[in-house]
Design an enzyme around this catalytic site. Structure first.
Site, mmCIF file in Angstrom:
data_model
loop_
_atom_site.group_PDB
_atom_site.id
_atom_site.type_symbol
_atom_site.label_atom_id
_atom_site.label_comp_id
_atom_site.label_asym_id
_atom_site.label_seq_id
_atom_site.Cartn_x
_atom_site.Cartn_y
_atom_site.Cartn_z
ATOM 1 C CB CYS A 399 -44.218 -5.538 -27.374
ATOM 2 S SG CYS A 399 -43.506 -4.845 -28.880
ATOM 3 C CG HIS A 528 -39.979 -6.889 -25.429
ATOM 4 N ND1 HIS A 528 -40.790 -7.934 -25.789
ATOM 5 C CD2 HIS A 528 -40.021 -6.002 -26.463
ATOM 6 C CE1 HIS A 528 -41.299 -7.717 -26.984
ATOM 7 N NE2 HIS A 528 -40.850 -6.550 -27.422
ATOM 8 C CD GLU A 530 -40.406 -9.990 -22.575
ATOM 9 O OE1 GLU A 530 -40.575 -10.018 -23.814
ATOM 10 O OE2 GLU A 530 -41.067 -9.258 -21.823
#
Length: 583
Positions: A399, A528, A530
Site C-alpha cells: 500500500c 493488502h 496480508e
C-alpha cells in the site's frame, strides 16, 4: 441453529478472539459448518476511522467492510469469508433503529433500549448467523460463534448483555452455550493462582442473567487442581467444565489444547451437534505448533512502520510473515523500526535512535514497508526503500510501501527532485502519487477503495517473480484499503527505467503490482495481501519476501507454485500446501 456465546471477565485483551476462533476450528475440523459474529460495543459505525494505536489494525473484508481485527482471527483460523454484518457495533444498531423510527416503522411508539434496541440486536444475530461463509459451499452454517467484546460490567455493553439474556430464551437454552473467559492472575509475590477475580466476574455475569456453561481460565502457568476446584465450587460449574488456558508460545497450540480438554465430547452432548469424529482432525495444527517451537534457523525482517510501538497495529502483517517463515522452516525475528527514526532530522535531534534504527535495518535479511496514513515517517519509509533497492536486499512494499517505492525511484533514478505524493505535499510539481479521483475528502468513513478487487497481470509480466509466486495465473484477487494511487502519467517513464508495473486493475488505469528489474526481490503491491493469508497457506508476496531473505526463492520458482488466483479455498488444504520449499 446452535449458538456459542463467548464473554470475557476481569480485564480485556485476554484472548477471547483466539479462544472463539479455536472453538470454531475444533468444530469445523470435526465436520460442522461454522460462522462467527463479533460484537463491539463502541458507538463508531465501524473500525474504519480508528487510529492503529487506539484499537489495533483495521481488518478489511471482501465486501469492503472495515471491521475489528478479531474477524481476521476468525477468517484465518476457520478459513472462511465473513461479511461486514458479522461485526456488530452499537453505532450500527442505533443507526438501524433510528432509520426505522424516521420511516415510522414503530407506529408512534416511544423508542427505547428495551425492547427496540435489544430486539434489533437479536434480529441482527439471527439474520447474519444463516449467511453462508464458505465460497465453495453455500450451505447455511450450523453453529454461530458470538464474541461479546469488552468486559462484563462495561456500561456500554449492557444493551448487548440484556439482548443476549433474552436471546437465550428466544432460541432455547439447549441451543445456546455460554463460554466465559476469565483471568486467573498469579502474583509474583505469592506465586499462587488467585480465583477471586473469576468468581466476582462470574457472579456479575449471573446477576445479568447469563449463566456460563464453560469457564476458560486464562493463566500464566497450567491451572492447578485446587484452583479448578475453587472455580467449580464457587461458580457452580462442573470441574471438567473449567478449562485452563495457560500462556502458550503460539496461538496454534490453542485448538489442540481444547481438543485435549474433551470439548468435542462436551459440545456433542450440550448442543446435540452432529459431529463427525476425526482423531487426526487437528494433526496439521499440532504439526504447525510443534514446528513453531522447534525450528532453529532464523530469518530477520525489518518492519519499517509508523505504529510499531503497538504490535496489534500490524496484526495481519505480522501473522503473514509468521505463516511464510514457518512454511520454509525458519524462526521469524522482526526488527520493529519507527520510520521517522531513519530520517536526518532524527540524526540531528536524537543521534542514538537514528543509529540504532539504521543498524537494525542493515542487520536484517529483508525489508517490509507496510501501509499507513499521513506524513509522519514517510521520508523514513522512502529511505528504507532506497536502501533495499541499492543494496539488492529483498523488499516488499504494501500500500503506502508501494507509493514510497515509486517516490524514491522517481527522485533518485528519474531525477525528479520534487517527486512526492499529494498526501504529503499537495503542491508538489511532480505528483507521482495522487488522490483517487472518486474520493470524497469531506467524509472519512468508508470512502477509500475497499474490499476485494481483481488485478490482471500485464503481458510484460510473463517472467515476473510475483506472477510465478501466484501460480502463473492471469489475475489475482486481493483486498484493498487506500485513497492514493500511482499517477498514470508517470508510469511510462518509470517503466522505461526498469520499474515495471506487472499488475494493473481491470481497466488498466490503477497500478497494483510493481517489480524492479535486475533485483533478487523488489516487489510492492497496492493492495493488502496480508488480509487473506492463512496459517497453512501463506500469502505469496510475503512468502516471496521470506524465500528471498533465506536464499531459497530461485529453488521455489524452479519447482513452481500451484496456487489458485485466490490461493485460498474452503477445503482446508490448498494446492499451495503441496509444495514444500524446504531443502
Amino acid at each position: 441453529m446452535k449458538y456459542i456465546l463467548v464473554t470475557g471477565g476481569v480485564i480485556s485483551g485476554i484472548g477471547k478472539g483466539v479462544i472463539s476462533s479455536s472453538i470454531g476450528t475444533l468444530l469445523k475440523s470435526h465436520g460442522v459448518r461454522v460462522t462467527s459474529i463479533k460484537i463491539d460495543p463502541y458507538i463508531n459505525i465501524d473500525a474504519g476511522t480508528f487510529s492503529p494505536y487506539e484499537h489495533g489494525e483495521v481488518y478489511v473484508l471482501d465486501d469492503g467492510g472495515e471491521v475489528d481485527l478479531d474477524l481476521g482471527n476468525y477468517e484465518r483460523f476457520l478459513d472462511v469469508t465473513l461479511h461486514r454484518d458479522n461485526n456488530i457495533t452499537t453505532g450500527k444498531i442505533y443507526k438501524s433503529v433510528i432509520e426505522k423510527e424516521r420511516r415510522g416503522d414503530y407506529l408512534g411508539k416511544t423508542v427505547q433500549v428495551v425492547p427496540h434496541i435489544t430486539d434489533a440486536i437479536q434480529e441482527w444475530i439471527e439474520k447474519v448467523a444463516v449467511v453462508p461463509v464458505d465460497p465453495e459451499d453455500q450451505k447455511e452454517p450450523e453453529v454461530c460463534l458470538i464474541e461479546l467484546g469488552g468486559t462484563i460490567g462495561d456500561i456500554e455493553g449492557m444493551p448487548f448483555v440484556e439482548a443476549l439474556r433474552q436471546f437465550q430464551r428466544r432460541v432455547g437454552k439447549e441451543n445456546l452455550c455460554i463460554v466465559h473467559v476469565s483471568l486467573v492472575p498469579e502474583p509474583k509475590a505469592t506465586g499462587e493462582q488467585k480465583t477471586k477475580p473469576t468468581q466476582a466476574s462470574v457472579r456479575e455475569l449471573r446477576g445479568l442473567g447469563l449463566c456460563p456453561d464453560l469457564i476458560m481460565a486464562r493463566c500464566t502457568s497450567v491451572l492447578n487442581e485446587s484452583s479448578r476446584v475453587k472455580i467449580s465450587t464457587f461458580c457452580d460449574v462442573a470441574p471438567e467444565c473449567v478449562i485452563g488456558v495457560p500462556d502458550a508460545s503460539s496461538v496454534y497450540k490453542v485448538p489442540p489444547l481444547l481438543e485435549d480438554a474433551n470439548l468435542i465430547e462436551y459440545f456433542t452432548n450440550r448442543l446435540s451437534l452432529p459431529l463427525k469424529r476425526n482423531k487426526s482432525a487437528l494433526a496439521r495444527w499440532r504439526d504447525l505448533a510443534n514446528k513453531h517451537d522447534t525450528v532453529q534457523k532464523e530469518v530477520r525482517i525489518a518492519l519499517v512502520g509508523k505504529y510499531t510501538k503497538f504490535e496489534d497495529s500490524y496484526a495481519s502483517v505480522i501473522k503473514s510473515l509468521r505463516h511464510a517463515a514457518l512454511k520454509v522452516n525458519h524462526r521469524l525475528t522482526i526488527h520493529y523500526i519507527e520510520a521517522d527514526d531513519l530520517e536526518l532530522t532524527t540524526q540531528v535531534k536524537e543521534p542514538v535512535k537514528y543509529h540504532e534504527a539504521w543498524q537494525a535495518l542493515c542487520s536484517s535479511d529483508g525489508v517490509l514497508v507496510p501501509g499507513g496514513f499521513g506524513m509522519r515517517g514517510m521520508e523514513g519509509k522512502i529511505l528504507a526503500s532506497k536502501w533495499a533497492r541499492t543494496t539488492n536486499k529483498p523488499f516488499l512494499g504494501v500500500c503506502l510501501g508501494l507509493q514510497c517505492a515509486v517516490i524514491e525511484f522517481s527522485r533518485n533514478v528519474l531525477k525528479y527532485a520534487d517527486a512526492n505524493t499529494t498526501e504529503a505535499n499537495p503542491k508538489t510539481s511532480k505528483p507521482v502519487v495522487i488522490e483517487m479521483p472518486e474520493h470524497n475528502p469531506g467524509i472519512m468513513g468508508g470512502t477509500m477503495r475497499l474490499g476485494q478487487r481483481r488485478t490482471n497481470f500485464t503481458t510484460s509480466a510473463n517472467n515476473s517473480v510475483i506472477r510465478k509466486l501466484y501460480g502463473d495465473h492471469d489475475y489475482v484477487e486481493e483486498r484493498h484499503r487506500h485513497r492514493y494511487e500511482v499517477n498514470p502519467e508517470v508510469v511510462d517513464e518509470l517503466e522505461k527505467h526498469g520499474l515495471k508495473f506487472v499488475g494493473r486493475s481491470t481497466d488498466g488505469q490503477r497500478m497494483e503490482i510493481l517489480e524492479l528489474e535486475d533485483h533478487q526481490y523488489y516487489v510492492a503491491v497496492q493492495y493488502h495481501p496480508e488480509y487473506i493469508s492463512r496459517p497453512l497457506k501463506p500469502s505469496p508476496p510475503y512468502l516471496g519476501l521470506i524465500l528471498a531473505s533465506t536464499g531459497r526463492l530461485q529453488n521455489y520458482l524452479e519447482k513452481g507454485s500451484k496456487c489458485s488466483p485466490r490461493y485460498t479455498d474452503s477445503s482446508g488444504v490448498s494446492e499451495c500446501d503441496e509444495f514444500d520449499s524446504t531443502e
